[in-house]
Design a protein around this motif. Sequence first.
Motif, PDB file in Angstrom:
ATOM      1  N   ILE A 142      -1.148  -4.070  -5.412  1.00 15.41           N
ATOM      2  CA  ILE A 142      -0.860  -2.706  -4.981  1.00 15.41           C
ATOM      3  C   ILE A 142      -2.164  -1.984  -4.683  1.00 15.41           C
ATOM      4  O   ILE A 142      -3.086  -1.982  -5.502  1.00 15.41           O
ATOM      5  CB  ILE A 142      -0.078  -1.936  -6.068  1.00 15.41           C
ATOM      6  N   ASP A 194       6.936  12.638  -4.321  1.00 14.24           N
ATOM      7  CA  ASP A 194       5.515  12.595  -4.629  1.00 14.24           C
ATOM      8  C   ASP A 194       5.291  13.124  -6.040  1.00 14.24           C
ATOM      9  O   ASP A 194       5.711  14.238  -6.367  1.00 14.24           O
ATOM     10  CB  ASP A 194       4.746  13.434  -3.609  1.00 14.24           C
ATOM     11  N   ILE A 211       0.846  -1.191   0.000  1.00 18.82           N
ATOM     12  CA  ILE A 211       0.000   0.000   0.000  1.00 18.82           C
ATOM     13  C   ILE A 211       0.883   1.243   0.000  1.00 18.82           C
ATOM     14  O   ILE A 211       1.875   1.318   0.722  1.00 18.82           O
ATOM     15  CB  ILE A 211      -0.963   0.009   1.206  1.00 18.82           C
ATOM     16  N   ARG A 212       0.534   2.194  -0.830  1.00 14.85           N
ATOM     17  CA  ARG A 212       1.285   3.445  -0.917  1.00 14.85           C
ATOM     18  C   ARG A 212       0.304   4.576  -1.173  1.00 14.85           C
ATOM     19  O   ARG A 212      -0.796   4.348  -1.726  1.00 14.85           O
ATOM     20  CB  ARG A 212       2.334   3.382  -2.023  1.00 14.85           C
ATOM     21  N   PRO A 213       0.663   5.807  -0.797  1.00 21.75           N
ATOM     22  CA  PRO A 213      -0.302   6.907  -0.902  1.00 21.75           C
ATOM     23  C   PRO A 213      -0.532   7.396  -2.317  1.00 21.75           C
ATOM     24  O   PRO A 213      -1.565   8.023  -2.590  1.00 21.75           O
ATOM     25  CB  PRO A 213       0.325   8.011  -0.046  1.00 21.75           C
ATOM     26  N   GLU A 214       0.417   7.147  -3.226  1.00 16.23           N
ATOM     27  CA  GLU A 214       0.300   7.698  -4.567  1.00 16.23           C
ATOM     28  C   GLU A 214      -0.030   6.615  -5.593  1.00 16.23           C
ATOM     29  O   GLU A 214       0.384   5.470  -5.475  1.00 16.23           O
ATOM     30  CB  GLU A 214       1.597   8.411  -4.977  1.00 16.23           C
ATOM     31  N   GLU A 215      -0.792   7.017  -6.609  1.00 11.01           N
ATOM     32  CA  GLU A 215      -1.107   6.106  -7.710  1.00 11.01           C
ATOM     33  C   GLU A 215       0.144   5.830  -8.528  1.00 11.01           C
ATOM     34  O   GLU A 215       0.438   4.694  -8.899  1.00 11.01           O
ATOM     35  CB  GLU A 215      -2.196   6.722  -8.598  1.00 11.01           C
ATOM     36  N   GLU A 216       0.897   6.903  -8.827  1.00  9.90           N
ATOM     37  CA  GLU A 216       2.144   6.781  -9.583  1.00  9.90           C
ATOM     38  C   GLU A 216       3.317   7.126  -8.665  1.00  9.90           C
ATOM     39  O   GLU A 216       3.300   8.159  -7.993  1.00  9.90           O
ATOM     40  CB  GLU A 216       2.142   7.730 -10.786  1.00  9.90           C
ATOM     41  N   ARG A 263       6.084  -1.031 -11.879  1.00  7.72           N
ATOM     42  CA  ARG A 263       5.371  -1.926 -10.968  1.00  7.72           C
ATOM     43  C   ARG A 263       5.217  -3.327 -11.546  1.00  7.72           C
ATOM     44  O   ARG A 263       4.787  -4.243 -10.842  1.00  7.72           O
ATOM     45  CB  ARG A 263       3.988  -1.357 -10.665  1.00  7.72           C
ATOM     46  N   THR A 299      -3.851   1.796  -3.250  1.00  2.00           N
ATOM     47  CA  THR A 299      -3.572   3.216  -3.058  1.00  2.00           C
ATOM     48  C   THR A 299      -4.321   3.693  -1.825  1.00  2.00           C
ATOM     49  O   THR A 299      -5.536   3.531  -1.718  1.00  2.00           O
ATOM     50  CB  THR A 299      -4.030   4.034  -4.279  1.00  2.00           C
ATOM     51  N   ARG A 353      -3.589   5.483   2.562  1.00  2.00           N
ATOM     52  CA  ARG A 353      -2.694   5.796   3.670  1.00  2.00           C
ATOM     53  C   ARG A 353      -3.135   5.038   4.916  1.00  2.00           C
ATOM     54  O   ARG A 353      -4.327   4.970   5.212  1.00  2.00           O
ATOM     55  CB  ARG A 353      -2.696   7.302   3.964  1.00  2.00           C
TER      56      ARG A 353
END
Length: 457
Positions: free
Chosen positions: A77, A132, A38-43, A67, A79, A81
């Motif tokens: 993956i 970011d 899990i990560r906060p950004e799509e890209e 990815r 998206t 927080r």
Amino acid sequence: MQDHDIETDVLIVGGGPAGMMCGITAAQFWPSRHVTLIRPEEEAVVPCGIPYIFGTLGGTDEDLAGRAPFLAAGGQILTGRIASADRNARTALLEDGRRIAWNRLVIATGSTPFVPPIEGRDLQGVFEIHKDYDYLDTLLSETLPGVKRLAILGGGFIGVEFADELRKRGIEVHLIEQRPHLLGASFDLDACVAVEQRLTALGVRIHTGATVEAITAGTDPKRVGGIRLNDGGTLAAEAVLIAIGTRPNTTLAGDMGLTLSRSGGVWVDGFQQSREDPHVFAVGDCAHKQDFFTRHANHALLASQAAAEGRIAGMNLYGLKLPRSNAGSISVYASQIDELAFGVAGLTEASAENIGFEVFTGDIRMPDHHPATMPGTHELHCRLVFDANSERLIGGQVIGGPTTAEILNILAVAIQLRATATDLASFQFGSHPRLTAPVHPIVAATGEALRRRLEKP
């Protein structure tokens, strides 16, 4: 596990080099386990490529991290927080209300820019570098266009690389460093001077031995107009980049009650496990680092080291493998300004002596191709540092052309394998006129080191 929106065997929080490499490795080593990142950004962007967005690459889309390998290995993956994580229940709550149940948790939350309490740091036009996509794209498309003069605070790798890239946009760049020389924390003096000379020749204005006392407003009281230095001098600037360094992002780890080292990272063992819970790992910039040679805290936050830690955690998630543990950070740096490449692996001569090692060294200067008339040839300067008691290689510094990075990688392997001067003086290597120096620089520098050692009274 019940009443959860998502269930996974391995939950990785963070999608940088450490998190992504951990995910790929976990999927490969534990194919029956479900791995979620899990990560906060799509890209996500490639961290080491960020300076080049603003010059060489010319766009944020040119620096996207792939990815495909992780997805191909069966990873997932998401998206979002993480708002909180419960070690006892082994659950994580997302800010959007979703709940994830996990069996193994890997914290890979990276680092955040360090912003000292300088007066005026909140003015418009003052910025740091965040990993970011949207933030960087806004800098490129909205903040920098029209800027004619820019000041960079910090003469380390980030500052030096941004100075070179931003001057390519026609911006007058002023690079300010409080140490006597740029890159002074990472290199011996000759490398620092070589970088300063090249940047100066390219038009970058360098101010060393200078401290910024305040960032000042211009005619618009809300926007930056310049900086005030400790000697009372002032410098006009329409934008200011603060590039003094980064600090581990340990908010999630701290909230979970994990032990943090005095240097700021999550305390981990040789397998990247946290002290409190063998089911919780930490990797990358947010994890504590120990020096390969002394076991002292190591403050170098490098993508290459982060990726190595991700591999170590991924291999040890469901069973410890003694040969696949973290032996400590060697700190392998490399960069390039114009056609001048420079880097270091392990300790420099100065840092080794400051620690207390008794050393002997060898220097060699030679063309990096043969004959020297071969197109694309650069002068190569290689300095090796050996421990005088064991004759083990403990560091090397290289200044040259495109072959610099691979020489450094060979040195890093040699350091990890605890190679001695005798080992390196006779190691076998391949040679080709368009690809290599006439004699391998590691062999040549080692030979010079041994000659000096034998001649020393």
